[in-house]
Motif scaffolding. Structure first.
Motif, PDB file in Angstrom:
ATOM      1  N   GLY A 152       5.903  -6.675 -21.467  1.00  0.00           N
ATOM      2  CA  GLY A 152       5.143  -5.604 -20.937  1.00  0.00           C
ATOM      3  C   GLY A 152       5.743  -5.283 -19.557  1.00  0.00           C
ATOM      4  N   ASN A 153       7.330  -5.006 -19.745  1.00  0.00           N
ATOM      5  CA  ASN A 153       8.025  -4.545 -18.723  1.00  0.00           C
ATOM      6  C   ASN A 153       7.703  -3.195 -18.575  1.00  0.00           C
ATOM      7  OD1 ASN A 153       8.964  -7.149 -18.001  1.00  0.00           O
ATOM      8  ND2 ASN A 153      10.336  -6.923 -19.571  1.00  0.00           N
ATOM      9  N   PRO A 154       7.305  -2.548 -17.305  1.00  0.00           N
ATOM     10  CA  PRO A 154       7.065  -1.145 -17.492  1.00  0.00           C
ATOM     11  C   PRO A 154       8.155  -0.289 -16.609  1.00  0.00           C
ATOM     12  CG  PRO A 154       6.266  -2.036 -15.474  1.00  0.00           C
ATOM     13  CD  PRO A 154       6.866  -3.307 -16.293  1.00  0.00           C
ATOM     14  N   LEU A 155       8.488   0.844 -17.499  1.00  0.00           N
ATOM     15  CA  LEU A 155       9.336   1.779 -17.042  1.00  0.00           C
ATOM     16  C   LEU A 155       8.587   2.549 -15.948  1.00  0.00           C
ATOM     17  CD1 LEU A 155      11.860   3.402 -17.021  1.00  0.00           C
ATOM     18  CD2 LEU A 155      10.923   4.968 -18.915  1.00  0.00           C
ATOM     19  N   ARG A 156       8.871   2.251 -14.662  1.00  0.00           N
ATOM     20  CA  ARG A 156       7.994   2.434 -13.521  1.00  0.00           C
ATOM     21  C   ARG A 156       8.264   4.251 -13.198  1.00  0.00           C
ATOM     22  NH1 ARG A 156       5.561  -1.850 -11.308  1.00  0.00           N
ATOM     23  NH2 ARG A 156       6.477  -3.760 -11.803  1.00  0.00           N
ATOM     24  N   ASN A 157       7.033   5.017 -13.112  1.00  0.00           N
ATOM     25  CA  ASN A 157       7.104   6.146 -12.408  1.00  0.00           C
ATOM     26  C   ASN A 157       8.128   7.190 -13.207  1.00  0.00           C
ATOM     27  OD1 ASN A 157       5.084   5.314 -10.557  1.00  0.00           O
ATOM     28  ND2 ASN A 157       6.742   4.459  -9.316  1.00  0.00           N
ATOM     29  N   TYR A 158       8.293   7.060 -14.309  1.00  0.00           N
ATOM     30  CA  TYR A 158       9.165   7.898 -15.106  1.00  0.00           C
ATOM     31  C   TYR A 158       8.424   9.266 -15.346  1.00  0.00           C
ATOM     32  CZ  TYR A 158      11.032  10.451 -18.847  1.00  0.00           C
ATOM     33  OH  TYR A 158      11.740  11.437 -19.628  1.00  0.00           O
ATOM     34  N   ARG A 159       9.209  10.435 -14.779  1.00  0.00           N
ATOM     35  CA  ARG A 159       8.961  11.586 -14.705  1.00  0.00           C
ATOM     36  C   ARG A 159       9.531  12.414 -15.623  1.00  0.00           C
ATOM     37  NH1 ARG A 159       9.975  14.330 -10.391  1.00  0.00           N
ATOM     38  NH2 ARG A 159       8.364  15.741  -9.955  1.00  0.00           N
ATOM     39  N   TYR A 160       8.756  13.513 -16.546  1.00  0.00           N
ATOM     40  CA  TYR A 160       9.286  14.351 -17.334  1.00  0.00           C
ATOM     41  C   TYR A 160       8.830  15.784 -16.825  1.00  0.00           C
ATOM     42  CZ  TYR A 160      10.555  17.133 -21.535  1.00  0.00           C
ATOM     43  OH  TYR A 160      10.966  18.046 -22.641  1.00  0.00           O
ATOM     44  N   MET A 161       9.934  16.757 -17.019  1.00  0.00           N
ATOM     45  CA  MET A 161       9.246  18.132 -16.415  1.00  0.00           C
ATOM     46  C   MET A 161       9.914  19.268 -17.143  1.00  0.00           C
ATOM     47  SD  MET A 161      11.701  18.849 -13.087  1.00  0.00           S
ATOM     48  CE  MET A 161      11.376  17.212 -12.192  1.00  0.00           C
ATOM     49  N   PHE A 162       9.327  20.185 -17.337  1.00  0.00           N
ATOM     50  CA  PHE A 162       9.879  21.391 -18.092  1.00  0.00           C
ATOM     51  C   PHE A 162       9.200  22.788 -17.511  1.00  0.00           C
ATOM     52  CE2 PHE A 162       5.834  20.267 -20.190  1.00  0.00           C
ATOM     53  CZ  PHE A 162       5.026  21.254 -20.469  1.00  0.00           C
ATOM     54  N   SER A 163       9.700  23.638 -17.787  1.00  0.00           N
ATOM     55  CA  SER A 163       9.239  25.319 -17.244  1.00  0.00           C
ATOM     56  C   SER A 163       8.871  26.007 -18.531  1.00  0.00           C
ATOM     57  CB  SER A 163      10.115  25.555 -16.235  1.00  0.00           C
ATOM     58  OG  SER A 163       9.518  26.971 -15.898  1.00  0.00           O
ATOM     59  N   THR A 164       7.783  26.658 -18.409  1.00  0.00           N
ATOM     60  CA  THR A 164       7.631  27.692 -19.285  1.00  0.00           C
ATOM     61  C   THR A 164       8.231  29.071 -18.990  1.00  0.00           C
ATOM     62  OG1 THR A 164       5.497  28.325 -18.270  1.00  0.00           O
ATOM     63  CG2 THR A 164       5.333  26.737 -20.138  1.00  0.00           C
TER      64      THR A 164
ATOM     65  N   PRO B 253      12.118  -0.750 -20.690  1.00  0.00           N
ATOM     66  CA  PRO B 253      12.786   0.081 -21.863  1.00  0.00           C
ATOM     67  C   PRO B 253      13.600   1.043 -21.392  1.00  0.00           C
ATOM     68  CG  PRO B 253      10.509   0.346 -21.726  1.00  0.00           C
ATOM     69  CD  PRO B 253      10.469  -0.677 -20.477  1.00  0.00           C
ATOM     70  N   VAL B 254      14.731   1.410 -22.063  1.00  0.00           N
ATOM     71  CA  VAL B 254      15.560   2.370 -21.598  1.00  0.00           C
ATOM     72  C   VAL B 254      15.492   3.773 -22.546  1.00  0.00           C
ATOM     73  CG1 VAL B 254      17.906   2.953 -21.332  1.00  0.00           C
ATOM     74  CG2 VAL B 254      17.189   0.718 -20.701  1.00  0.00           C
ATOM     75  N   ILE B 255      15.307   4.819 -22.006  1.00  0.00           N
ATOM     76  CA  ILE B 255      15.273   6.133 -22.934  1.00  0.00           C
ATOM     77  C   ILE B 255      16.583   6.443 -23.279  1.00  0.00           C
ATOM     78  CG2 ILE B 255      14.799   8.271 -22.843  1.00  0.00           C
ATOM     79  CD1 ILE B 255      12.665   8.024 -20.713  1.00  0.00           C
TER      80      ILE B 255
END
Length: 264
Positions: A126-138, A43-45
């Motif tokens: 069931g195709n995985p979006l492998r190792n997707y990383r989301y980040m943020f900072s406070t 899947p594509v974001i």
């Protein structure tokens, strides 16, 4: 042309025309649909709220929108959140949307990274979006320090991709038994691990097989390794070597040991 000849000619023309029409429509109707090639794409974001790498984050929800229907699988196993929270976020999928709800109290001026592993998948194949990383900072910036290296199973000289590597802020030997780590990284199929977006600091480093998901050294049957010396994120080393043993193996390697002092 007499009447009989006319009828014979007309009948022949009608028969030929009927055969052509029947052949064309009949073949089209009897050919089964092929269905096309199997979908092998993840899947594509197509949208993220708030956007990835947001600064001064104060919210509690993150929404990911996709180009197709999605699901989440084995979230507890797949999701790594750094720094390690006391309470993991909830991750829910509905149609083309995944919603992450933060349940822990976020610390000030801290960079948080969510690594989903293979948890996000499309529904049909069931195709995985492998190792997707989301980040943020406070805070007003993102931490960017790195540490990396390799874990080798001492008995075999091979890698074990089921191991995890942990960084503890406490340098007390018993921390790996009693406390949750500050940061966690996966080991890949070659034994390599990589910590990204670290804050400045000094850490004790360990590797272990974490089948129960506790991220602690709880049994002498666990593969386990640690370094005799602490590591600093400011060094940004990429050559840390760890050798994993079970406690019953008395073999020693320089820079490693089979169990922490004060451990089981």
């Amino acid at each position: 042309m007499n009447r009989i000849g006319y009828l014979i000619t007309a009948l022949a023309v009608w028969t030929i025309g009927f055969s052509i029409v029947s052949t064309g429509t009949g073949c089209a109707g009897m050919t089964p649909p092929t269905g096309g090639p199997r979908d092998s794409l993840p899947p594509v974001i197509v949208g993220i709220t708030p956007k990835d790498s947001t600064l001064n984050f104060t919210g509690k929800k993150i929404v990911l929108n996709f180009n197709e229907y999605v699901q989440v699988q084995d979230v507890q196993k797949n999701l790594l959140v750094n720094p390690t929270p006391k309470v993991n976020p909830t991750v829910e999928a509905k149609l083309r949307t995944i919603t992450i709800t933060v349940r822990d109290t976020l610390k000030d001026n801290t960079t948080y990274v969510m690594d989903f592993g293979n948890a996000i998948q499309d529904i049909n194949e069931g195709n995985p979006l492998r190792n997707y990383r989301y980040m943020f900072s406070t805070g007003p910036y993102l931490d960017s320090l790195k540490l990396g290296g390799k874990v080798t199973v001492a008995q075999t000289g091979k890698a074990d991709s089921t191991l995890i590597v942990m960084l503890h802020t406490s340098l007390d030997d018993s921390a790996v038994v009693k406390d949750q780590p500050r940061y966690v990284a996966r080991v890949d199929s070659t034994g390599r691990f990589q910590f990204n977006n670290l804050a400045p600091g000094t850490f004790a480093i360990y590797a272990l097989k974490d089948e129960g998901g506790q991220r602690r050294y709880l049994s002498r049957d666990q593969l386990f390794a640690f370094s005799d010396s602490s590591v600093t994120s400011q060094s940004e080393r990429n050559d840390i070597q760890l050798f994993a043993y079970k406690a019953e193996d008395t073999t020693k390697e320089k820079g490693t040991s089979v169990a922490p002092a004060g451990g089981q």
